[in-house]
Scaffold this active site. Structure first.
Site, PDB file in Angstrom:
ATOM      1  N   LYS A  14       0.827  -1.214   0.000  1.00 26.53           N
ATOM      2  CA  LYS A  14       0.000   0.000   0.000  1.00 26.53           C
ATOM      3  C   LYS A  14       0.861   1.264   0.000  1.00 26.53           C
ATOM      4  CE  LYS A  14      -2.235   0.209   3.659  1.00 26.53           C
ATOM      5  NZ  LYS A  14      -2.942   0.456   4.878  1.00 26.53           N
ATOM      6  N   ARG A  88     -11.513   1.919   8.759  1.00 21.80           N
ATOM      7  CA  ARG A  88     -11.064   0.669   9.372  1.00 21.80           C
ATOM      8  C   ARG A  88     -12.217  -0.068  10.020  1.00 21.80           C
ATOM      9  NH1 ARG A  88      -5.144   1.952  11.044  1.00 21.80           N
ATOM     10  NH2 ARG A  88      -4.224  -0.078  10.831  1.00 21.80           N
ATOM     11  N   ARG A 126      12.497  -9.056   5.234  1.00 27.20           N
ATOM     12  CA  ARG A 126      12.848  -7.632   5.348  1.00 27.20           C
ATOM     13  C   ARG A 126      14.033  -7.430   6.290  1.00 27.20           C
ATOM     14  NH1 ARG A 126       8.062  -3.569   6.258  1.00 27.20           N
ATOM     15  NH2 ARG A 126       7.715  -4.729   8.185  1.00 27.20           N
ATOM     16  N   ARG A 160      13.690  -6.163  12.063  1.00 27.33           N
ATOM     17  CA  ARG A 160      12.843  -5.489  13.062  1.00 27.33           C
ATOM     18  C   ARG A 160      12.229  -6.515  14.006  1.00 27.33           C
ATOM     19  NH1 ARG A 160       8.739  -1.618   9.956  1.00 27.33           N
ATOM     20  NH2 ARG A 160       7.353  -2.891  11.211  1.00 27.33           N
ATOM     21  N   ARG A 171      -0.887 -10.515  12.983  1.00 26.23           N
ATOM     22  CA  ARG A 171      -1.250  -9.286  12.271  1.00 26.23           C
ATOM     23  C   ARG A 171      -2.003  -9.585  10.989  1.00 26.23           C
ATOM     24  NH1 ARG A 171       4.522  -7.214  11.994  1.00 26.23           N
ATOM     25  NH2 ARG A 171       3.910  -5.844  10.288  1.00 26.23           N
TER      26      ARG A 171
END
Ligand code: ADP
Length: 215
Positions: A14, A88, A126, A160, A171
């Site tokens: 996004k 949301r 990542r 991270r 998530r």
């Protein structure tokens, strides 16, 4: 062109796609996360009120977010916009429909449909550098030249702490569950455009253009 409302699970891209639209077509990127963080940083009364809610990862109340988005949209003028992070909840979606209908503003809702497998690869691959660069060890285009080292500054790359499998799973599934009523809502309004996500960024961008150029 038309205004865009993005709905997407984590890692669907996004942010990148919003950036591409802003750079190439001067869309204004409106992120409720950014607006709320600005409010917190300003130290306003409202900022103080929402600081802890945000830090805990919970949603800020519909009332507050709707008010902030409403005033942002009212001050926008003629610029095309991308809504990122709003709506949301169903209540936010209903309020948004009303706000936009009053102003006779047209928009397209786009759902970025990413498979769990690809999202997981993106999140677990990542690596970030403290200089701000982001890499992905599973992507040819985004891999660092030397394993574990930042191309730009030579520092060691890190993962991270929330980019782990367990946290990703939670998530991702939370987001599917939370997005479902929104998708049903926009489906009923006949304004749901689903784009299947792959690693071909340019092909996806072209599909988005098709949606927002067609009335
Ligand atoms: P994330 O994708 O990690 O949730 P965001 O930057 O979109 O990050 O949002 C950060 C925080 O801001 C959220 O955890 C939530 O507390 C708040 N927030 C953002 N958008 C909304 C919204 N539409 N409604 C309620 N709270 C929101």
């Amino acid at each position: 062109m038309e205004n865009v409302i993005f709905i997407a699970p984590p890692a669907a891209g996004k942010g990148t796609l919003s950036q591409m639209l802003s750079e190439r077509y001067a869309y204004k990127h409106i992120s409720t996360g950014d607006i709320l963080r600005e409010e917190v940083n300003s130290g306003s009364n409202l900022g103080l009120k929402i600081k802890d809610i945000m830090a805990s990862g919970k949603l800020v109340s519909d009332e507050i977010v709707i008010e902030l988005i409403s005033s942002t949209l009212n001050n926008l003028g003629e610029t095309f916009f991308i809504l990122d992070g709003f709506p949301r909840t169903l209540k936010q979606a209903q309020a948004l429909t009303e706000i936009l209908a009053k102003k006779d503003i047209k928009y397209k809702v786009i759902y970025l449909d990413i498979s769990e497998e690809l999202a997981k690869k993106r999140i677990l691959g990542r690596r970030v550098c403290s200089c701000g660069r982001v890499y992905n060890i599973y992507s040819k285009a985004l891999k660092p030249l030397q394993e574990g080292i930042c191309d730009a500054c030579g520092q060691k790359l890190i993962t991270r702490s929330d980019d782990n499998e367990e946290s990703f799973k939670i998530r991702f599934h939370e987001s599917l569950k939370n997005n479902k009523p929104l998708l049903d809502y926009y489906q009923k309004l006949n304004n749901l455009n689903i784009i299947k996500i792959s690693d071909d960024k340019d092909a996806i961008f072209a599909k988005i253009l098709e949606v927002i150029k067609n009335d």
